[in-house]
Design an enzyme around this catalytic site. Structure first.
Site, mmCIF file in Angstrom:
data_model
loop_
_atom_site.group_PDB
_atom_site.id
_atom_site.type_symbol
_atom_site.label_atom_id
_atom_site.label_comp_id
_atom_site.label_asym_id
_atom_site.label_seq_id
_atom_site.Cartn_x
_atom_site.Cartn_y
_atom_site.Cartn_z
ATOM 1 N N CYS A 1 0.805 -1.225 0.000
ATOM 2 C CA CYS A 1 0.000 0.000 0.000
ATOM 3 C C CYS A 1 0.835 1.272 0.000
ATOM 4 O O CYS A 1 0.293 2.370 -0.130
ATOM 5 C CB CYS A 1 -0.944 -0.003 1.195
ATOM 6 S SG CYS A 1 -1.954 -1.491 1.280
ATOM 7 N N HIS B 1 -3.219 8.084 5.764
ATOM 8 C CA HIS B 1 -3.363 6.753 5.184
ATOM 9 C C HIS B 1 -4.784 6.264 5.451
ATOM 10 O O HIS B 1 -5.436 5.750 4.551
ATOM 11 C CB HIS B 1 -2.317 5.820 5.787
ATOM 12 C CG HIS B 1 -2.266 4.469 5.152
ATOM 13 N ND1 HIS B 1 -2.069 4.291 3.801
ATOM 14 C CD2 HIS B 1 -2.393 3.210 5.666
ATOM 15 C CE1 HIS B 1 -2.064 3.001 3.511
ATOM 16 N NE2 HIS B 1 -2.267 2.325 4.630
#
Length: 413
Positions: A163, A303
Site C-alpha cells: 500500500c 493513510h
C-alpha cells in the site's frame, strides 16, 4: 540538495471518474463510490462490495489489439499517464527520450491476468495458456508499457511495497530528478485488484469491511465502528520535472515535492506497532528532508484505511510528531469515499494534496459518526472545509511495515 522537483500535470482513473474537476467536486461533496461488486458473481464471498471504476474505456487510449494484450492495471496506467501528459502540455518531441523516465508503484500487478490464466491452465491444460500471460501478469509491465508508448528511454522503475508502493514511486522519482538523472518523470501508481481471489484473501485475514448491506457506509476511517477497509482500484500519475526544466518550457507549476522519507516498522507482517513509531519516524524524516517544521504543515492526507489497528496507530504517530498542535491540524481520509486503491493510493492521495493546495479546500472524511477515543484528532468530518494550504503531507503505510511520507508544497513556499 540537488534539483528542486515540481509537478506540472495530473492524470487519474478513479471510482469517482477520470476527470480531475469532477473527481475533486465529488470528494468535496462527500460522495461515496462504494457499491455492490458488478464485475463478477460474489456468491460464496464474504465481501460483496468495492469501489469499482465504472466508466473506463481502454480504447480511448489504446488500439484494441494492444488493449487485449495488456492487463487492466497497465491499461489504467496508460490512461492516467496520457491524461497527465495532456494536462502538463508537455511536448514530448522537445524532451530528450533518454532524459524522460517512468516510475510506477503497484501492489498486486496483473493479478486479474494471473487468476484468469490459472483457470485456463486448470480447465484446458498448459498448452492453452496465453503467450501473453507473463507480460500481462508481472508487476513491472505497467511502467514498461508507459515507457514504450511514450518512448521514455530514461530511468524505468517499479516499486511493489504494497500500500506504500506509489508513494515510494513518487519519492524515488523525486530522488532521480534531484540527482539530475532525468529531466522529466512520469510517476505514479496503478492497481486493478478487484478479483475474487484477492477479495477472498483479504477477507480471510479480516482486513476488509463486511458491511455489505450498507456499502456507502462501509469505509469508516477513524470511526469507532470501523471494521476494515474497502477495496478500490484505479491509477494516478504525476508529471514531475526539475524546476529548471519546467521553467525553461514555461510550464504551469502546480506544486513542489518538498520532502520524502521511508522507514520500516520491523514489527509484523500486516499490523503496525500500536505506537505508530515507524510512521512517526517517516513523518519526522520527511519534514527534515523538506527543511520544514511541524508547525508549517497545513493539512495531512492520512493513510486512514478504516482498519481497527491502523487508524489509531497513525493517529498516535501524528500526535508524536505534532504534539499539541496535532489537535488543530486538519486531517482527512480520501479512502472514506473511494476505498483503498492499495498500491495506487499514495499517488492518488498526492493528487488530492495538490488539489487542496490549488483550491484552498480540504475534502471531508465521511462516515465518521462515532468518535473513537483512540483517534482524537480533527479528521474534517462530514463536510469540506476552506483553508489556506501551503504545505500538505501524505502518509502511506504498507503491509510488512513499509512506510512512506511525502511533503507537498506551493512552489516558492
Amino acid at each position: 540538495m540537488g534539483n528542486r522537483v515540481v509537478v506540472t500535470g495530473l492524470g487519474i482513473v478513479t471510482p469517482l471518474g477520470s476527470d480531475l474537476d469532477q473527481f475533486w467536486a465529488a470528494l468535496l461533496a462527500g460522495r461515496s463510490a462504494v457499491g455492490p461488486i458488478t464485475r463478477f458473481d460474489t456468491e460464496g464471498l464474504g465481501v460483496k462490495i468495492a469501489a469499482e471504476v465504472s466508466d473506463f474505456d481502454p480504447n480511448q487510449y489504446l488500439d484494441r489489439k494492444a488493449a487485449r494484450r495488456m492487463d487492466l492495471f497497465s491499461q489504467y496506467a496508460i490512461a492516467a499517464s496520457s491524461r497527465a501528459l495532456e494536462h502538463s502540455k508537455l511536448d514530448l518531441g522537445e524532451v530528450s527520450s533518454e532524459r524522460l523516465g517512468v516510475v510506477m508503484g503497484t501492489g498486486q500487478g496483473g493479478i486479474e491476468s494471473l487468476t484468469d490464466q490459472m483457470t485456463v491452465f486448470l480447465d484446458k491444460g498448459p498448452r492453452r495458456v496465453s503467450p501473453f500471460c507473463i507480460p500481462m501478469m508481472i508487476s513491472n509491465m505497467a511502467a514498461g508499457h508507459v515507457g514504450i508508448k511514450f518512448r521514455a528511454r530514461g530511468p524505468n522503475l517499479t516499486l511493489t511495497t504494497a500500500c506504500a508502493a506509489s508513494a515510494h514511486a513518487l519519492g524515488e522519482a523525486y530522488r532521480i530528478l534531484q540527482r539530475d538523472e532525468a529531466d522529466v518523470i512520469i510517476g505514479g501508481g496503478t492497481e486493478a485488484g478487484i478479483v475474487p481471489l484477492s477479495l477472498a484473501g483479504f477477507t480471510s485475514m479480516r482486513a476488509l469491511s463486511t458491511r455489505n448491506a450498507e456499502p456507502q457506509k462501509a469505509s469508516r476511517p477513524f470511526d469507532a465502528d470501523r471494521d476494515g477497509f474497502v477495496m478500490g482500484e484505479g491509477a494516478a500519475v504525476l508529471i514531475m520535472e526539475t524546476l529548471e526544466h519546467a521553467q525553461k518550457r514555461g510550464a504551469e507549476i502546480l506544486a513542489e515535492l518538498r520532502g520524502y522519507a521511508l522507514t520500516g516498522d520491523a514489527h509484523h507482517i500486516t499490523a503496525p506497532p500500536p505506537s505508530g513509531e515507524g510512521g512517526a519516524r517517516a513523518i519526522k524524516a520527511a519534514l527534515k528532508d523538506a527543511d520544514l517544521t511541524p508547525e508549517q504543515v497545513d493539512y495531512v492526507n492520512a493513510h486512514g484505511t478504516g482498519t481497527p489497528a491502523g487508524d489509531p496507530a497513525e493517529s498516535r504517530a501524528l500526535e508524536a510528531v505534532f504534539g499539541d498542535a496535532a489537535f488543530e491540524l486538519p486531517i482527512s481520509s480520501t479512502k472514506s469515499m473511494i476505498g483503498h486503491l492499495l498500491g495506487a493510493s499514495g499517488a492518488l492521495e498526492s493528487v488530492v494534496c495538490i488539489l487542496s493546495i490549488l483550491s484552498g479546500k480540504i475534502h471531508p472524511t465521511i462516515n465518521l459518526q462515532k468518535p473513537d477515543e483512540e483517534c482524537r484528532l480533527d479528521y474534517v468530518p462530514h463536510e469540506a472545509r476552506e483553508a489556506k494550504v501551503d504545505v500538505a503531507l501524505t502518509n502511506s503505510f504498507g503491509f510488512g511495515g513499509q512506510n512512506a511520507t511525502l511533503v507537498w508544497g506551493r512552489c516558492g513556499n
